[in-house]
Motif scaffolding. Sequence first.
Motif, PDB file in Angstrom:
ATOM      1  N   TYR A  93       0.827  -1.211   0.000  1.00 35.70           N
ATOM      2  CA  TYR A  93       0.000   0.000   0.000  1.00 35.70           C
ATOM      3  C   TYR A  93       0.864   1.264   0.000  1.00 35.70           C
ATOM      4  CZ  TYR A  93      -3.215  -3.536   1.862  1.00 35.70           C
ATOM      5  OH  TYR A  93      -3.954  -4.671   2.058  1.00 35.70           O
ATOM      6  N   PRO A  94       1.662   1.507  -1.037  1.00 41.88           N
ATOM      7  CA  PRO A  94       2.463   2.742  -1.056  1.00 41.88           C
ATOM      8  C   PRO A  94       1.565   3.959  -1.200  1.00 41.88           C
ATOM      9  CG  PRO A  94       2.589   1.636  -3.185  1.00 41.88           C
ATOM     10  CD  PRO A  94       1.829   0.716  -2.269  1.00 41.88           C
ATOM     11  N   SER A  95       1.599   4.831  -0.218  1.00 41.32           N
ATOM     12  CA  SER A  95       0.717   5.999  -0.205  1.00 41.32           C
ATOM     13  C   SER A  95       1.294   7.073   0.690  1.00 41.32           C
ATOM     14  CB  SER A  95      -0.671   5.597   0.311  1.00 41.32           C
ATOM     15  OG  SER A  95      -1.409   6.723   0.717  1.00 41.32           O
ATOM     16  N   ALA A  96       1.054   8.328   0.339  1.00 40.40           N
ATOM     17  CA  ALA A  96       1.501   9.439   1.182  1.00 40.40           C
ATOM     18  C   ALA A  96       0.823   9.399   2.543  1.00 40.40           C
ATOM     19  CB  ALA A  96       1.213  10.774   0.497  1.00 40.40           C
ATOM     20  N   TYR A 101      -3.298   5.177   6.217  1.00 42.15           N
ATOM     21  CA  TYR A 101      -3.848   4.471   5.069  1.00 42.15           C
ATOM     22  C   TYR A 101      -3.801   2.963   5.292  1.00 42.15           C
ATOM     23  CZ  TYR A 101      -4.666   3.049   0.260  1.00 42.15           C
ATOM     24  OH  TYR A 101      -5.176   2.458  -0.856  1.00 42.15           O
ATOM     25  N   PHE A 102      -2.678   2.468   5.852  1.00 42.82           N
ATOM     26  CA  PHE A 102      -2.580   1.047   6.194  1.00 42.82           C
ATOM     27  C   PHE A 102      -3.710   0.661   7.153  1.00 42.82           C
ATOM     28  CE2 PHE A 102       2.355   1.504   6.035  1.00 42.82           C
ATOM     29  CZ  PHE A 102       2.301   1.710   4.664  1.00 42.82           C
ATOM     30  N   LEU A 115     -10.508   4.453  13.709  1.00 44.16           N
ATOM     31  CA  LEU A 115      -9.147   3.968  13.918  1.00 44.16           C
ATOM     32  C   LEU A 115      -8.168   4.652  12.965  1.00 44.16           C
ATOM     33  CD1 LEU A 115      -9.575   0.116  14.499  1.00 44.16           C
ATOM     34  CD2 LEU A 115      -8.709   1.808  16.130  1.00 44.16           C
ATOM     35  N   SER A 116      -8.533   4.766  11.689  1.00 39.53           N
ATOM     36  CA  SER A 116      -7.632   5.426  10.750  1.00 39.53           C
ATOM     37  C   SER A 116      -7.524   6.913  11.052  1.00 39.53           C
ATOM     38  CB  SER A 116      -8.083   5.197   9.305  1.00 39.53           C
ATOM     39  OG  SER A 116      -9.368   5.737   9.076  1.00 39.53           O
ATOM     40  N   TYR A 117      -8.623   7.505  11.534  1.00 42.97           N
ATOM     41  CA  TYR A 117      -8.583   8.910  11.944  1.00 42.97           C
ATOM     42  C   TYR A 117      -7.585   9.102  13.086  1.00 42.97           C
ATOM     43  CZ  TYR A 117      -9.761  13.196  14.399  1.00 42.97           C
ATOM     44  OH  TYR A 117      -9.667  14.408  15.049  1.00 42.97           O
ATOM     45  N   MET A 118      -7.690   8.262  14.114  1.00 48.68           N
ATOM     46  CA  MET A 118      -6.786   8.369  15.255  1.00 48.68           C
ATOM     47  C   MET A 118      -5.334   8.188  14.825  1.00 48.68           C
ATOM     48  SD  MET A 118      -8.448   9.122  17.963  1.00 48.68           S
ATOM     49  CE  MET A 118      -7.176   8.748  19.173  1.00 48.68           C
ATOM     50  N   CYS A 119      -5.096   7.213  13.945  1.00 51.25           N
ATOM     51  CA  CYS A 119      -3.738   6.960  13.478  1.00 51.25           C
ATOM     52  C   CYS A 119      -3.188   8.168  12.718  1.00 51.25           C
ATOM     53  CB  CYS A 119      -3.740   5.721  12.580  1.00 51.25           C
ATOM     54  SG  CYS A 119      -2.094   5.199  12.078  1.00 51.25           S
ATOM     55  N   GLY A 120      -4.004   8.750  11.839  1.00 53.37           N
ATOM     56  CA  GLY A 120      -3.555   9.890  11.056  1.00 53.37           C
ATOM     57  C   GLY A 120      -3.288  11.125  11.883  1.00 53.37           C
ATOM     58  N   ILE A 121      -4.195  11.447  12.786  1.00 53.40           N
ATOM     59  CA  ILE A 121      -4.041  12.670  13.568  1.00 53.40           C
ATOM     60  C   ILE A 121      -2.895  12.548  14.575  1.00 53.40           C
ATOM     61  CG2 ILE A 121      -5.588  12.219  15.519  1.00 53.40           C
ATOM     62  CD1 ILE A 121      -5.669  15.405  13.392  1.00 53.40           C
ATOM     63  N   ILE A 122      -2.704  11.337  15.129  1.00 53.23           N
ATOM     64  CA  ILE A 122      -1.567  11.110  16.024  1.00 53.23           C
ATOM     65  C   ILE A 122      -0.260  11.256  15.255  1.00 53.23           C
ATOM     66  CG2 ILE A 122      -0.347   9.348  17.373  1.00 53.23           C
ATOM     67  CD1 ILE A 122      -3.103   8.304  18.246  1.00 53.23           C
ATOM     68  N   ALA A 502      -9.435   6.233   3.977  1.00 52.19           N
ATOM     69  CA  ALA A 502      -8.930   6.028   2.634  1.00 52.19           C
ATOM     70  C   ALA A 502      -9.798   5.003   1.918  1.00 52.19           C
ATOM     71  CB  ALA A 502      -7.488   5.544   2.703  1.00 52.19           C
ATOM     72  N   HIS A 503      -9.843   5.097   0.614  1.00 52.96           N
ATOM     73  CA  HIS A 503     -10.699   4.219  -0.181  1.00 52.96           C
ATOM     74  C   HIS A 503      -9.867   3.379  -1.140  1.00 52.96           C
ATOM     75  CE1 HIS A 503     -14.276   6.406   1.140  1.00 52.96           C
ATOM     76  NE2 HIS A 503     -13.561   7.505   0.964  1.00 52.96           N
TER      77      HIS A 503
END
Length: 505
Positions: A93-96, A101-102, A115-122, A502-503
Amino acid sequence: MGKSVESAQDQHDVEIGVVATLAHEGPGLKRNFNMISIMALGFNTSNSWIAIAGSLPLAIAGGGTVTLLYGILVVCFAMSCTGLSLAELAAVYPSAGGQYYFTSMLAPAQHRRWLSYMCGIIGIWSWVAIAASLSLMVTEGIMAMVLTYHPTFVPQSWHYFLMYQAVHIIAMAYNVGLLSKTVWVYDWAFYFSLALFVITTIVCPARSAVHADSATVWGHFVNSSNGYWSNGIVFLTGLSTPSYMLIGLDATMHMADECLAPARTIPRAILSTVGIGSVAAFAFALAMCYSVTDFDSLVDAASGFPIYDLWAQASRSTTCATVFLVVMISIMFVSACAIHSTASRLTWSFACDNGIFLSGYLKQLDHRQGVPLYALGLNFIACFVIGFLYLASSSVFNAFVGTASILSQISVTLPIALLIWQRRSEVYLPSGRHFGLSSGLGYFCNIVAVVYTIIITIFLCFPTSFPLTGGNMNYTAPVLGVIAILTGLNWVFYARGRYEGAHVG
């Protein structure tokens, strides 16, 4: 040539069924980074041996050379497991967006958004803390030279504040106006960093008039808590310095949209950062530990930047130490530019998925320069505002800086934990990926990364100085609480109604 490589890479990804079609896919960031450049950026971001240099005597004061050296070995092992785990995911999953995103790919459907929100904002918070900590190191290094050559000068808090802000202004200006034209700067900073590492590692032990004996270096443990903590807890709290040496391991992942063949390049960049960084950090620390015997005097060094005094003492030349420090500060300026660049790409990617307030602006690109201008601006403003904490309370500012290791490790470990939850299924780790671990080794690395994250999250919040006072209190936990509140407010008033994660198309 670049286009043909990318086309072949895209075709292979289609064949193994793991093309990640982001909501923000399309014309945008320029692919300026080749393999060497992205490796250099990753190394420049962490600069492991410089991270050790910036806090070497403080680490020794927290448990002695035993804590430092064995602590580095522990962290190198844990971060190697973390790096291998991330490289596996980056190959698919190569992504900025990196770790958030993972997380969006791996989380159960009903928990994917939060969960992805928490990961991104952290992750975003961690990069703000990393940028603030590096700017403080640059500031303290410059002031150390001023105090050495002008001992009558009495620095004020506002002197540090202005220099701290100047570092961020220079980094911001470079990213806006020069990055797309001067990617080679990262390559040269990488070479200069390795050269300075080799020179200092050889010169200091060779020139030193006295050398510590091996029994002291490897066997003399100092319980700095005055009996309040056991030796085991003192060792774990002393991991604060070693844990900082490979911080920001996710840096290269956030540049995926700007490098050629990212599914191949990013895993290699992650592993090279860990490998080169681990060797450099341990070798440098070992050389410094043998170069002097009186570390207590360095902790209270007049310059306020102990590694400068250590170099002067070991090399028996203030001029030599000054040359070392000037080169080191120059490298750290490049690191500051790399950190702002990386942080802005994560912020931009998160804004493209409407995860942060003002996303409508933050996801816009300056197509002439090929940079996310508004995302750069937001990270700069955050660092600028954080600087005022130094004027109000240096203890609170240092606590915010201290959250960098915790926040960074939590953000990269969350998708690794979800990979364990998903039992490393081939649905998420296709057999045709460019980089992969065997099932047994994969589980081992994933579990080590999670356990290590739990350990540092707990013990880096412990107080290290006794008896406790308002001045020596560890404010890391309260600062984490404030970050949690701000993260929650952004979710409630903005992201909850807009962020979808992410989609995959």
